[in-house]
Design an enzyme around this catalytic site. Sequence first.
Site, PDB file in Angstrom:
ATOM      1  N   GLY A   1      -1.979  18.690  15.108  1.00 22.88           N
ATOM      2  CA  GLY A   1      -2.334  17.749  14.037  1.00 22.88           C
ATOM      3  C   GLY A   1      -2.200  16.302  14.482  1.00 22.88           C
ATOM      4  O   GLY A   1      -1.753  15.990  15.595  1.00 22.88           O
TER       5      GLY A   1
ATOM      6  N   LEU B   1       2.975  29.124   9.266  1.00 19.28           N
ATOM      7  CA  LEU B   1       3.899  28.837   8.167  1.00 19.28           C
ATOM      8  C   LEU B   1       4.029  30.023   7.211  1.00 19.28           C
ATOM      9  O   LEU B   1       5.030  30.153   6.511  1.00 19.28           O
ATOM     10  CB  LEU B   1       3.401  27.613   7.371  1.00 19.28           C
ATOM     11  CG  LEU B   1       3.336  26.286   8.134  1.00 19.28           C
ATOM     12  CD1 LEU B   1       2.608  25.237   7.294  1.00 19.28           C
ATOM     13  CD2 LEU B   1       4.737  25.791   8.475  1.00 19.28           C
TER      14      LEU B   1
ATOM     15  N   ALA C   1       4.218  20.379  10.538  1.00 17.65           N
ATOM     16  CA  ALA C   1       3.072  21.173  10.052  1.00 17.65           C
ATOM     17  C   ALA C   1       3.148  21.426   8.551  1.00 17.65           C
ATOM     18  O   ALA C   1       4.206  21.762   8.020  1.00 17.65           O
ATOM     19  CB  ALA C   1       3.022  22.512  10.785  1.00 17.65           C
TER      20      ALA C   1
ATOM     21  N   LYS D   1       4.357  19.130  -1.355  1.00 22.64           N
ATOM     22  CA  LYS D   1       5.264  18.322  -0.525  1.00 22.64           C
ATOM     23  C   LYS D   1       6.641  18.208  -1.185  1.00 22.64           C
ATOM     24  O   LYS D   1       7.676  18.258  -0.515  1.00 22.64           O
ATOM     25  CB  LYS D   1       4.675  16.926  -0.276  1.00 22.64           C
ATOM     26  CG  LYS D   1       3.396  16.914   0.528  1.00 22.64           C
ATOM     27  CD  LYS D   1       3.491  17.646   1.860  1.00 22.64           C
ATOM     28  CE  LYS D   1       4.353  16.959   2.882  1.00 22.64           C
ATOM     29  NZ  LYS D   1       4.417  17.742   4.154  1.00 22.64           N
TER      30      LYS D   1
ATOM     31  N   PRO E   1       5.783   9.649   4.754  1.00 21.28           N
ATOM     32  CA  PRO E   1       4.756   8.641   5.041  1.00 21.28           C
ATOM     33  C   PRO E   1       3.816   8.386   3.878  1.00 21.28           C
ATOM     34  O   PRO E   1       3.551   9.270   3.058  1.00 21.28           O
ATOM     35  CB  PRO E   1       3.964   9.241   6.213  1.00 21.28           C
ATOM     36  CG  PRO E   1       4.718  10.431   6.689  1.00 21.28           C
ATOM     37  CD  PRO E   1       5.531  10.895   5.510  1.00 21.28           C
ATOM     38  N   ALA E   2       3.287   7.149   3.852  1.00 16.70           N
ATOM     39  CA  ALA E   2       2.181   6.791   2.957  1.00 16.70           C
ATOM     40  C   ALA E   2       0.880   7.218   3.646  1.00 16.70           C
ATOM     41  O   ALA E   2       0.887   8.184   4.414  1.00 16.70           O
ATOM     42  CB  ALA E   2       2.239   5.289   2.700  1.00 16.70           C
TER      43      ALA E   2
ATOM     44  N   PHE F   1      -3.897   1.645  -1.237  1.00 11.75           N
ATOM     45  CA  PHE F   1      -2.882   2.509  -0.631  1.00 11.75           C
ATOM     46  C   PHE F   1      -1.940   1.652   0.205  1.00 11.75           C
ATOM     47  O   PHE F   1      -2.334   0.635   0.750  1.00 11.75           O
ATOM     48  CB  PHE F   1      -3.500   3.512   0.358  1.00 11.75           C
ATOM     49  CG  PHE F   1      -4.829   4.048  -0.047  1.00 11.75           C
ATOM     50  CD1 PHE F   1      -4.901   5.202  -0.804  1.00 11.75           C
ATOM     51  CD2 PHE F   1      -6.005   3.408   0.325  1.00 11.75           C
ATOM     52  CE1 PHE F   1      -6.125   5.713  -1.187  1.00 11.75           C
ATOM     53  CE2 PHE F   1      -7.237   3.907  -0.053  1.00 11.75           C
ATOM     54  CZ  PHE F   1      -7.299   5.070  -0.811  1.00 11.75           C
TER      55      PHE F   1
HETATM   56  P1  NAP Z   1      -3.315  17.380  10.174  1.00 14.89           P
HETATM   57  O1  NAP Z   1      -3.856  16.581  11.291  1.00 14.89           O
HETATM   58  O2  NAP Z   1      -4.283  18.109   9.294  1.00 14.89           O
HETATM   59  O3  NAP Z   1      -2.227  18.372  10.719  1.00 14.89           O
HETATM   60  C1  NAP Z   1      -1.708  19.420   9.944  1.00 14.89           C
HETATM   61  C2  NAP Z   1      -0.964  20.346  10.882  1.00 14.89           C
HETATM   62  O4  NAP Z   1      -0.368  21.396  10.113  1.00 14.89           O
HETATM   63  C3  NAP Z   1      -1.885  21.005  11.908  1.00 14.89           C
HETATM   64  O5  NAP Z   1      -1.217  21.055  13.133  1.00 14.89           O
HETATM   65  C4  NAP Z   1      -2.095  22.382  11.319  1.00 14.89           C
HETATM   66  O6  NAP Z   1      -2.351  23.364  12.304  1.00 14.89           O
HETATM   67  C5  NAP Z   1      -0.732  22.628  10.706  1.00 14.89           C
HETATM   68  N1  NAP Z   1      -0.815  23.688   9.704  1.00 14.89           N
HETATM   69  C6  NAP Z   1      -1.476  23.693   8.534  1.00 14.89           C
HETATM   70  N2  NAP Z   1      -1.337  24.884   7.920  1.00 14.89           N
HETATM   71  C7  NAP Z   1      -0.568  25.654   8.745  1.00 14.89           C
HETATM   72  C8  NAP Z   1      -0.076  26.976   8.687  1.00 14.89           C
HETATM   73  N3  NAP Z   1      -0.333  27.798   7.667  1.00 14.89           N
HETATM   74  N4  NAP Z   1       0.710  27.413   9.712  1.00 14.89           N
HETATM   75  C9  NAP Z   1       0.995  26.626  10.768  1.00 14.89           C
HETATM   76  N5  NAP Z   1       0.527  25.360  10.883  1.00 14.89           N
HETATM   77  C10 NAP Z   1      -0.227  24.883   9.881  1.00 14.89           C
HETATM   78  O7  NAP Z   1      -2.482  16.457   9.173  1.00 14.89           O
HETATM   79  P2  NAP Z   1      -1.440  15.283   9.439  1.00 14.89           P
HETATM   80  O8  NAP Z   1      -1.960  14.094   8.750  1.00 14.89           O
HETATM   81  O9  NAP Z   1      -1.049  15.194  10.855  1.00 14.89           O
HETATM   82  O10 NAP Z   1      -0.213  15.830   8.572  1.00 14.89           O
HETATM   83  C11 NAP Z   1       0.980  16.292   9.158  1.00 14.89           C
HETATM   84  C12 NAP Z   1       2.100  16.225   8.150  1.00 14.89           C
HETATM   85  O11 NAP Z   1       2.206  14.897   7.629  1.00 14.89           O
HETATM   86  C13 NAP Z   1       1.933  17.138   6.935  1.00 14.89           C
HETATM   87  O12 NAP Z   1       3.201  17.624   6.607  1.00 14.89           O
HETATM   88  C14 NAP Z   1       1.437  16.170   5.865  1.00 14.89           C
HETATM   89  O13 NAP Z   1       1.741  16.638   4.577  1.00 14.89           O
HETATM   90  C15 NAP Z   1       2.230  14.925   6.220  1.00 14.89           C
HETATM   91  N6  NAP Z   1       1.681  13.682   5.718  1.00 14.89           N
HETATM   92  C16 NAP Z   1       0.451  13.233   6.129  1.00 14.89           C
HETATM   93  C17 NAP Z   1      -0.035  12.027   5.633  1.00 14.89           C
HETATM   94  C18 NAP Z   1      -1.370  11.461   6.052  1.00 14.89           C
HETATM   95  O14 NAP Z   1      -1.799  10.445   5.470  1.00 14.89           O
HETATM   96  N7  NAP Z   1      -2.035  12.034   7.049  1.00 14.89           N
HETATM   97  C19 NAP Z   1       0.735  11.282   4.716  1.00 14.89           C
HETATM   98  C20 NAP Z   1       1.980  11.779   4.326  1.00 14.89           C
HETATM   99  C21 NAP Z   1       2.444  12.971   4.831  1.00 14.89           C
HETATM  100  P3  NAP Z   1      -3.834  23.861  12.662  1.00 14.89           P
HETATM  101  O15 NAP Z   1      -4.284  23.004  13.790  1.00 14.89           O
HETATM  102  O16 NAP Z   1      -3.637  25.267  13.033  1.00 14.89           O
HETATM  103  O17 NAP Z   1      -4.676  23.678  11.415  1.00 14.89           O
END
Ligand code: NAP
Length: 353
Positions: free
Chosen positions: A14, A65, A85, A174, A199-200, A234
């Site tokens: 991710g 997960l 993740a 979350k 994070p935002a 945002f």
């Molecule tokens: P991302 O690029 O979509 O990454 C999500 C990651 O989670 C990927 O590695 C994905 O793996 C993995 N994942 C999803 N479902 C899964 C499952 N069932 N089993 C194992 N792995 C799984 O999103 P990101 O932005 O980096 O987000 C990462 C974290 O940051 C999350 O917890 C998200 O809630 C949090 N977050 C993100 C933001 C934002 O603005 N981006 C803001 C606040 C918090 P695959 O490659 O296999 O799909």
Amino acid sequence: MSGGETVLVTGGSGYIGGWCVAGLIQRGYVVRTTVRDLAKEPAVRAALGKIVDPGNRLSFYAANLTADDGWDAAVEGCDYLLHVASPLGVADPKDPNELIVPAREGAKRAVGAAIKAGVKRVVLTSSVAATNKGQQTSDWTSTEPADPRGDWVSDETIWTDPAARGVSAYAQSKTLAERAAWDTINRSDGKTTMATVNPALVLGPVTSGDFSESVQVVERLLSGRVPGLPRLGFNVVDVRDVADLHIRAMTDDKAAGERFIAAGQFAWMADLATLLRERLGSDAAKVPTRKVPDFVIRIAGLFDKDLGSVTPGLGHKHDYSSEKAQRMLGWKPRPLDETILDCARSLIAIGAV
Ligand code: NAP
């Protein structure tokens, strides 16, 4: 530097996970990462190779997960766990459990395995969606209850009430995942400590076309995939700074038991559009200039799930304070311009817009 300590990062495929892996390698750690499907390893290595050469300090483990298999093996012998993740979702799925169950059960699995393996510190990637004012729990004791539709500033003392009206499935996932992780830690013998990073909106450079949903904010502006500029805003935070905060929360004694909001400056969509047009010249030719009235977005939101999920925020400034991370951990978010322009330039460089 790390002295060769080992860190497991879940979700290295991710956006945030990838930058955490890179940040740890740059600081001398040995890194393991989980992916759902080991066939992703070459693509993840290629994306990572644009930031850092991991040499022989990176290895891959399979874990989902939603299943018990693989977690114990992945974390055994690790000094730290960054549990990043979790499924993302801007639009609400028909069944909120599509997001809630993997997020919450996955957090329990990852944190439970880390406790069993005796890691020193877990850092869980939560979200500001778990710190929303106006959607507070009944045990929230502040004297200034907020209208979720008004303007407000939130901090780490605030917990979103997942049962409150209008809370998205993602915010529920979350909040419930973070709660479950704290419960798991609090029931353990105390040898493994935890901190969360909340994070935002995360933006900044992408390294592959398989980017996080958050990056769509810049991608849609640049590619003209939005008809105009809604009154949405945002707090933006740079993905490199989010990774840096995870590592600070992992190593700083003071971080044990604490939540840290990772948020930079607040910006309206119109501010982002102006910045892109002023600084990127012809590359930003498709960025809209026209503002769209709120009622148009509300009507469109009746038919478009993505839009429907953001209409309650129209015109409101929901601001999140990262004062705690700055004061306690010496963290410093970079300027908004750098984050937005680096994000845009990286999207252009990989041909995504
Ligand atoms: P991302 O690029 O979509 O990454 C999500 C990651 O989670 C990927 O590695 C994905 O793996 C993995 N994942 C999803 N479902 C899964 C499952 N069932 N089993 C194992 N792995 C799984 O999103 P990101 O932005 O980096 O987000 C990462 C974290 O940051 C999350 O917890 C998200 O809630 C949090 N977050 C993100 C933001 C934002 O603005 N981006 C803001 C606040 C918090 P695959 O490659 O296999 O799909």
